[in-house]
Design a protein around this motif. Structure first.
Motif, mmCIF file in Angstrom:
data_model
loop_
_atom_site.group_PDB
_atom_site.id
_atom_site.type_symbol
_atom_site.label_atom_id
_atom_site.label_comp_id
_atom_site.label_asym_id
_atom_site.label_seq_id
_atom_site.Cartn_x
_atom_site.Cartn_y
_atom_site.Cartn_z
ATOM 1 N N ASP A 43 1.047 -1.178 0.015
ATOM 2 C CA ASP A 43 -0.199 -0.213 -0.105
ATOM 3 C C ASP A 43 0.885 1.068 -0.026
ATOM 4 O O ASP A 43 1.523 1.428 0.937
ATOM 5 C CB ASP A 43 -0.764 0.078 1.294
ATOM 6 N N VAL A 44 1.232 1.897 -1.181
ATOM 7 C CA VAL A 44 2.026 2.872 -1.395
ATOM 8 C C VAL A 44 2.036 4.140 -0.570
ATOM 9 O O VAL A 44 2.618 4.482 0.179
ATOM 10 C CB VAL A 44 2.042 3.253 -2.916
ATOM 11 N N LEU A 45 0.717 4.364 -0.159
ATOM 12 C CA LEU A 45 0.502 5.559 0.709
ATOM 13 C C LEU A 45 0.605 5.113 1.970
ATOM 14 O O LEU A 45 1.148 6.063 2.856
ATOM 15 C CB LEU A 45 -0.941 5.948 0.459
ATOM 16 N N PRO B 238 8.287 11.599 -10.550
ATOM 17 C CA PRO B 238 7.776 11.422 -12.022
ATOM 18 C C PRO B 238 6.572 11.063 -11.965
ATOM 19 O O PRO B 238 5.843 11.809 -13.111
ATOM 20 C CB PRO B 238 8.897 10.172 -12.478
ATOM 21 N N ALA B 239 5.961 10.438 -11.279
ATOM 22 C CA ALA B 239 4.491 10.193 -11.435
ATOM 23 C C ALA B 239 3.508 11.210 -11.087
ATOM 24 O O ALA B 239 2.553 11.428 -11.582
ATOM 25 C CB ALA B 239 4.133 9.038 -10.373
ATOM 26 N N HIS B 240 4.237 12.281 -10.297
ATOM 27 C CA HIS B 240 3.308 13.536 -9.561
ATOM 28 C C HIS B 240 3.769 14.652 -10.749
ATOM 29 O O HIS B 240 3.047 15.586 -10.841
ATOM 30 C CB HIS B 240 3.610 13.783 -8.319
ATOM 31 N N GLU B 241 4.814 14.460 -11.728
ATOM 32 C CA GLU B 241 5.346 15.644 -12.506
ATOM 33 C C GLU B 241 4.027 16.208 -13.281
ATOM 34 O O GLU B 241 3.979 17.522 -13.531
ATOM 35 C CB GLU B 241 6.526 15.266 -13.226
ATOM 36 N N LYS B 242 3.196 15.274 -13.927
ATOM 37 C CA LYS B 242 2.028 15.726 -14.633
ATOM 38 C C LYS B 242 1.022 16.659 -13.867
ATOM 39 O O LYS B 242 0.467 17.448 -14.214
ATOM 40 C CB LYS B 242 1.655 14.771 -15.284
ATOM 41 N N ILE C 111 2.828 16.083 -0.690
ATOM 42 C CA ILE C 111 2.455 15.436 -2.101
ATOM 43 C C ILE C 111 1.715 14.380 -2.116
ATOM 44 O O ILE C 111 1.120 14.065 -2.985
ATOM 45 C CB ILE C 111 4.115 15.209 -2.516
ATOM 46 N N THR C 112 1.539 13.619 -0.860
ATOM 47 C CA THR C 112 0.641 12.406 -1.061
ATOM 48 C C THR C 112 -0.791 12.878 -1.245
ATOM 49 O O THR C 112 -1.530 11.937 -1.470
ATOM 50 C CB THR C 112 0.950 11.308 0.284
ATOM 51 N N LEU C 113 -1.042 14.142 -0.790
ATOM 52 C CA LEU C 113 -2.282 14.573 -0.974
ATOM 53 C C LEU C 113 -2.742 14.440 -2.648
ATOM 54 O O LEU C 113 -3.995 14.450 -2.903
ATOM 55 C CB LEU C 113 -2.633 15.941 -0.729
ATOM 56 N N LEU C 114 -1.742 14.375 -3.245
ATOM 57 C CA LEU C 114 -1.928 14.390 -4.808
ATOM 58 C C LEU C 114 -2.036 12.961 -5.300
ATOM 59 O O LEU C 114 -2.554 12.734 -6.404
ATOM 60 C CB LEU C 114 -0.809 14.977 -5.594
ATOM 61 N N THR C 115 -1.407 11.975 -4.643
ATOM 62 C CA THR C 115 -1.234 10.516 -5.044
ATOM 63 C C THR C 115 -2.707 10.016 -5.472
ATOM 64 O O THR C 115 -2.842 9.287 -6.283
ATOM 65 C CB THR C 115 -0.358 9.831 -3.953
ATOM 66 N N SER C 116 -3.502 10.338 -4.446
ATOM 67 C CA SER C 116 -4.815 9.651 -4.848
ATOM 68 C C SER C 116 -5.427 10.141 -6.151
ATOM 69 O O SER C 116 -6.328 9.375 -6.558
ATOM 70 C CB SER C 116 -5.834 10.160 -3.758
ATOM 71 N N ARG C 117 -5.012 11.139 -6.676
ATOM 72 C CA ARG C 117 -5.226 11.548 -8.150
ATOM 73 C C ARG C 117 -4.779 10.607 -9.326
ATOM 74 O O ARG C 117 -5.273 10.812 -10.223
ATOM 75 C CB ARG C 117 -5.344 13.049 -8.378
ATOM 76 N N GLU D 209 -2.922 2.294 -12.015
ATOM 77 C CA GLU D 209 -1.954 1.572 -12.735
ATOM 78 C C GLU D 209 -0.476 2.090 -12.391
ATOM 79 O O GLU D 209 0.812 1.665 -12.296
ATOM 80 C CB GLU D 209 -1.709 1.526 -14.398
ATOM 81 N N GLU D 210 -0.496 3.613 -11.937
ATOM 82 C CA GLU D 210 0.708 4.421 -11.670
ATOM 83 C C GLU D 210 1.079 3.968 -10.259
ATOM 84 O O GLU D 210 2.245 3.757 -9.811
ATOM 85 C CB GLU D 210 0.376 6.004 -11.562
ATOM 86 N N LEU D 211 0.078 3.896 -9.201
ATOM 87 C CA LEU D 211 0.098 3.551 -7.895
ATOM 88 C C LEU D 211 0.622 1.996 -7.785
ATOM 89 O O LEU D 211 1.835 1.702 -6.992
ATOM 90 C CB LEU D 211 -1.121 3.304 -7.267
ATOM 91 N N GLU D 212 0.168 1.023 -8.678
ATOM 92 C CA GLU D 212 0.922 -0.330 -8.525
ATOM 93 C C GLU D 212 2.321 -0.142 -9.345
ATOM 94 O O GLU D 212 3.270 -0.959 -8.581
ATOM 95 C CB GLU D 212 -0.086 -1.096 -9.802
#
Length: 184
Positions: A14-16, A69-73, A132-138, A142-145
């Motif tokens: 569970d990444v978060l 990189p996953a959050h850069e967008k 930054i994890t506030l953005l992760t749920s968005r 597949e990116e989380l995996e």
């Protein structure tokens, strides 16, 4: 009882939760380091710094190779380069601390200055990354995996922070076209 369709899904991190756990550990270790330095206990402070080096190496590597990189967008290249600059500053401070603590004693002046450096230049980073994890749920599932797989890889390889900084960091950044923002 229902089971995941394959064993890999069952074992996936569970990444978060993992990020939060890492950041909490780093926070606690940094506070312990500040305390040991303030008490001028060089031996204990060096032991704590070594623990921090081992924990943050895989974490920083994962942040740079997967998390950022996953959050850069979402937050853009400029902020990513700022975060890389923060990593560089922390590595620089880590090297300085290792050099000072390796002498086996902490001067009265160092006992005053070093905790302030840690408070102002290192401790804010896990707090910022936790934000930054506030953005992760968005991000797409597949990116989380992919991030979970990469976190497992970085942890398995277990390269400590200062070793990663000397041997891997700049090569990966160059391959990806990343440039760290220079911070004081």
């Amino acid at each position: 009882m229902l089971y995941p369709s394959n064993v890999e899904e069952m074992a996936r991190l569970d990444v978060l939760a993992e990020i939060k756990s890492d950041h909490t550990q780093v926070r606690d270790i940094l506070l312990d380091l500040i305390d040991a330095i303030s008490k001028r206990d060089a031996e204990k402070a060096l032991e704590i710094l070594i623990r921090l080096d081992k924990l943050t190496g895989p974490h920083f590597r994962w942040e740079e190779e997967s998390f950022y990189p996953a959050h850069e967008k979402i937050f853009g290249r400029q902020y990513l380069e700022y975060l890389l600059g923060v990593h560089d500053r922390i590595v620089r401070r880590g090297k300085e601390l290792a050099s000072i603590l390796s002498k086996g004693e902490i001067t009265e002046e160092e006992a005053k200055v070093l905790p302030e450096i840690i408070r102002n230049e290192v401790l804010p980073h896990p707090i910022e990354c936790e934000g930054i994890t506030l953005l992760t749920s968005r991000l797409p599932k597949e990116e989380l995996e992919k991030m979970a797989i990469e976190l497992e890889r970085c942890r398995k390889e277990g390269v400590p922070l200062l070793q990663w900084a000397e041997t891997i960091k700049d090569k990966v950044r160059a391959e990806r076209g990343y440039k760290a923002k220079t911070l004081s």
